[in-house]
Design a protein around this motif. Structure first.
Motif, mmCIF file in Angstrom:
data_model
loop_
_atom_site.group_PDB
_atom_site.id
_atom_site.type_symbol
_atom_site.label_atom_id
_atom_site.label_comp_id
_atom_site.label_asym_id
_atom_site.label_seq_id
_atom_site.Cartn_x
_atom_site.Cartn_y
_atom_site.Cartn_z
ATOM 1 N N TRP A 16 26.455 24.454 62.559
ATOM 2 C CA TRP A 16 27.007 24.732 63.869
ATOM 3 C C TRP A 16 26.126 24.207 64.987
ATOM 4 C CZ3 TRP A 16 31.688 26.196 65.346
ATOM 5 C CH2 TRP A 16 32.523 26.814 64.445
ATOM 6 N N GLU A 17 24.881 23.894 64.690
ATOM 7 C CA GLU A 17 24.008 23.431 65.765
ATOM 8 C C GLU A 17 24.401 22.056 66.293
ATOM 9 O OE1 GLU A 17 22.137 23.098 61.745
ATOM 10 O OE2 GLU A 17 22.495 24.846 62.963
ATOM 11 N N ASP A 18 25.214 21.308 65.559
ATOM 12 C CA ASP A 18 25.658 20.006 66.040
ATOM 13 C C ASP A 18 27.010 20.064 66.746
ATOM 14 O OD1 ASP A 18 23.423 18.752 65.205
ATOM 15 O OD2 ASP A 18 24.286 17.865 63.419
ATOM 16 N N VAL A 19 27.572 21.288 66.878
ATOM 17 C CA VAL A 19 28.854 21.456 67.554
ATOM 18 C C VAL A 19 28.613 22.239 68.831
ATOM 19 C CG1 VAL A 19 31.174 22.413 67.395
ATOM 20 C CG2 VAL A 19 30.087 21.458 65.361
ATOM 21 N N ASN A 20 28.864 21.604 69.965
ATOM 22 C CA ASN A 20 28.744 22.278 71.252
ATOM 23 C C ASN A 20 30.154 22.463 71.785
ATOM 24 O OD1 ASN A 20 28.379 23.126 73.866
ATOM 25 N ND2 ASN A 20 26.685 21.717 74.271
ATOM 26 N N LEU A 21 30.716 23.658 71.587
ATOM 27 C CA LEU A 21 32.093 23.894 71.988
ATOM 28 C C LEU A 21 32.250 23.944 73.507
ATOM 29 C CD1 LEU A 21 33.160 26.474 69.271
ATOM 30 C CD2 LEU A 21 33.516 24.007 69.314
ATOM 31 N N ASP A 22 31.141 24.104 74.221
ATOM 32 C CA ASP A 22 31.225 24.132 75.675
ATOM 33 C C ASP A 22 31.501 22.746 76.249
ATOM 34 O OD1 ASP A 22 30.783 26.868 75.773
ATOM 35 O OD2 ASP A 22 28.609 26.598 75.787
ATOM 36 N N ASP A 23 30.902 21.719 75.653
ATOM 37 C CA ASP A 23 31.167 20.376 76.169
ATOM 38 C C ASP A 23 32.174 19.609 75.308
ATOM 39 O OD1 ASP A 23 29.731 19.475 73.950
ATOM 40 O OD2 ASP A 23 28.033 18.744 75.100
ATOM 41 N N GLY A 24 32.649 20.238 74.218
ATOM 42 C CA GLY A 24 33.682 19.621 73.395
ATOM 43 C C GLY A 24 33.222 18.413 72.617
ATOM 44 N N LEU A 50 28.486 38.938 59.211
ATOM 45 C CA LEU A 50 28.064 40.319 59.485
ATOM 46 C C LEU A 50 28.367 41.240 58.308
ATOM 47 C CD1 LEU A 50 29.070 40.806 63.237
ATOM 48 C CD2 LEU A 50 26.755 40.834 62.267
ATOM 49 N N MET A 51 29.537 41.048 57.692
ATOM 50 C CA MET A 51 29.920 41.891 56.553
ATOM 51 C C MET A 51 28.988 41.667 55.361
ATOM 52 S SD MET A 51 34.093 42.228 56.665
ATOM 53 C CE MET A 51 34.341 40.744 55.778
ATOM 54 N N LEU A 52 28.522 40.440 55.180
ATOM 55 C CA LEU A 52 27.660 40.131 54.036
ATOM 56 C C LEU A 52 26.192 40.470 54.288
ATOM 57 C CD1 LEU A 52 29.112 36.759 52.751
ATOM 58 C CD2 LEU A 52 29.148 38.960 51.587
ATOM 59 N N GLY A 53 25.818 40.548 55.542
ATOM 60 C CA GLY A 53 24.422 40.857 55.867
ATOM 61 C C GLY A 53 23.481 39.824 55.293
ATOM 62 N N GLY A 54 22.501 40.287 54.524
ATOM 63 C CA GLY A 54 21.477 39.411 53.963
ATOM 64 C C GLY A 54 21.966 38.514 52.844
ATOM 65 N N GLU A 55 23.192 38.726 52.374
ATOM 66 C CA GLU A 55 23.720 37.893 51.292
ATOM 67 C C GLU A 55 24.324 36.581 51.787
ATOM 68 O OE1 GLU A 55 26.036 39.894 48.318
ATOM 69 O OE2 GLU A 55 25.076 41.794 48.814
ATOM 70 N N TRP A 56 24.449 36.432 53.105
ATOM 71 C CA TRP A 56 24.987 35.183 53.674
ATOM 72 C C TRP A 56 23.976 34.067 53.453
ATOM 73 C CZ3 TRP A 56 29.458 33.412 55.673
ATOM 74 C CH2 TRP A 56 29.419 32.205 56.386
ATOM 75 N N ASN A 57 24.436 32.944 52.973
ATOM 76 C CA ASN A 57 23.594 31.765 52.741
ATOM 77 C C ASN A 57 23.781 30.797 53.892
ATOM 78 O OD1 ASN A 57 22.565 32.144 49.893
ATOM 79 N ND2 ASN A 57 24.755 32.495 49.640
ATOM 80 N N ASP A 58 22.865 30.812 54.840
ATOM 81 C CA ASP A 58 23.015 29.973 56.024
ATOM 82 C C ASP A 58 22.485 28.567 55.764
ATOM 83 O OD1 ASP A 58 23.522 29.042 58.511
ATOM 84 O OD2 ASP A 58 22.051 30.290 59.541
ATOM 85 N N HIS A 59 23.387 27.600 55.902
ATOM 86 C CA HIS A 59 23.017 26.188 55.767
ATOM 87 C C HIS A 59 23.283 25.438 57.071
ATOM 88 C CE1 HIS A 59 22.336 26.298 51.400
ATOM 89 N NE2 HIS A 59 23.324 27.163 51.374
ATOM 90 N N GLY A 60 23.710 26.177 58.118
ATOM 91 C CA GLY A 60 23.994 25.551 59.391
ATOM 92 C C GLY A 60 25.273 24.724 59.391
ATOM 93 N N LEU A 61 26.171 25.001 58.447
ATOM 94 C CA LEU A 61 27.399 24.223 58.315
ATOM 95 C C LEU A 61 28.554 24.900 59.038
ATOM 96 C CD1 LEU A 61 27.083 23.416 54.502
ATOM 97 C CD2 LEU A 61 26.526 21.919 56.425
ATOM 98 N N VAL A 62 29.500 24.115 59.485
ATOM 99 C CA VAL A 62 30.686 24.645 60.164
ATOM 100 C C VAL A 62 31.671 25.198 59.141
ATOM 101 C CG1 VAL A 62 32.677 24.040 61.610
ATOM 102 C CG2 VAL A 62 30.410 23.102 62.125
ATOM 103 N N PHE A 63 31.909 24.473 58.076
ATOM 104 C CA PHE A 63 32.864 24.904 57.063
ATOM 105 C C PHE A 63 32.115 25.260 55.794
ATOM 106 C CE2 PHE A 63 35.163 22.113 59.951
ATOM 107 C CZ PHE A 63 36.142 22.997 60.367
ATOM 108 N N THR A 64 32.310 26.508 55.362
ATOM 109 C CA THR A 64 31.582 27.038 54.213
ATOM 110 C C THR A 64 32.510 27.908 53.371
ATOM 111 O OG1 THR A 64 30.960 29.076 55.358
ATOM 112 C CG2 THR A 64 29.475 27.184 55.613
ATOM 113 N N THR A 65 31.985 28.345 52.249
ATOM 114 C CA THR A 65 32.671 29.377 51.478
ATOM 115 C C THR A 65 32.493 30.698 52.220
ATOM 116 O OG1 THR A 65 30.719 30.034 50.203
ATOM 117 C CG2 THR A 65 32.041 28.185 49.333
ATOM 118 N N SER A 66 33.098 31.755 51.715
ATOM 119 C CA SER A 66 32.964 33.066 52.361
ATOM 120 C C SER A 66 31.549 33.627 52.229
ATOM 121 C CB SER A 66 33.974 34.051 51.771
ATOM 122 O OG SER A 66 33.774 34.176 50.377
ATOM 123 N N LEU A 67 30.705 32.951 51.460
ATOM 124 C CA LEU A 67 29.301 33.360 51.309
ATOM 125 C C LEU A 67 28.357 32.501 52.156
ATOM 126 C CD1 LEU A 67 29.210 33.856 47.425
ATOM 127 C CD2 LEU A 67 29.450 35.619 49.192
#
Length: 165
Positions: free
Chosen positions: A1-9, A60-77
């Motif tokens: 998500w860091e490469d997507v700036n929705l404010d400037d489109g 938020l529902m997964l808490g610490g189980e979320w695997n953050d890779h900084g991607l826009v499209f991911t699995t539910s994990l």
């Protein structure tokens, strides 16, 4: 998500996801031309905002189980999507919409064809797609040109007949 700036489109394409030794890695793009900024239409920005809200709720529902890779499209994990699953989902979506089956990559071609048919300058399409030469873009999408030529002739006819009166 860091490469997507929705404010400037804008989406800033700086890397690509590759699987290396069974693990997802963001690697540099194939060429320097592949590193580019792509403007997004408002409808896409709205859809991405909605997607972001859903993803944050999942996170938020997964808490610490979320695997953050900084991607826009991911699995539910939060993990990267599997290409086979994306293809299956896309094929099902096309079937549900009674559309012909095509490859996921063909969306890129559809986008370019629609832009060209709408009169977007080939140079802008070339830059959006990341093509290195305008000839590549024009050779790929030359099938759109006959319709555009007819429309161009009609526009010229309207201009010339308007000046007759």
């Amino acid at each position: 998500w860091e490469d997507v700036n929705l404010d400037d489109g804008l989406v800033h394409v700086r890397g690509q996801l590759q699987w290396i030794d069974g693990k997802p890695r963001i690697t540099p793009t194939k060429t320097t031309r592949s590193r580019r900024t792509i403007p997004l239409p408002a409808v896409t920005i709205d859809a991405l905002r909605q997607h972001r809200v859903r993803q944050l709720e999942e996170r938020l529902m997964l808490g610490g189980e979320w695997n953050d890779h900084g991607l826009v499209f991911t699995t539910s994990l939060g993990t990267p999507l599997d290409a086979r699953n994306v293809r299956r989902w896309f094929t099902r979506l096309l079937e549900d919409a009674n559309l012909p089956v095509l490859r996921f990559h063909d969306l890129r071609h559809s986008c370019a064809t629609l832009l060209l048919a709408q009169g977007v300058a080939p140079r802008l399409i070339m830059e959006t797609l990341g093509h290195s030469q305008i000839s590549l873009t024009m050779n790929c999408y030359a099938h759109v040109l006959p319709t555009m030529q007819r429309e161009s002739a009609s526009l010229m006819d309207a201009i010339l007949t308007a000046t007759e009166g």
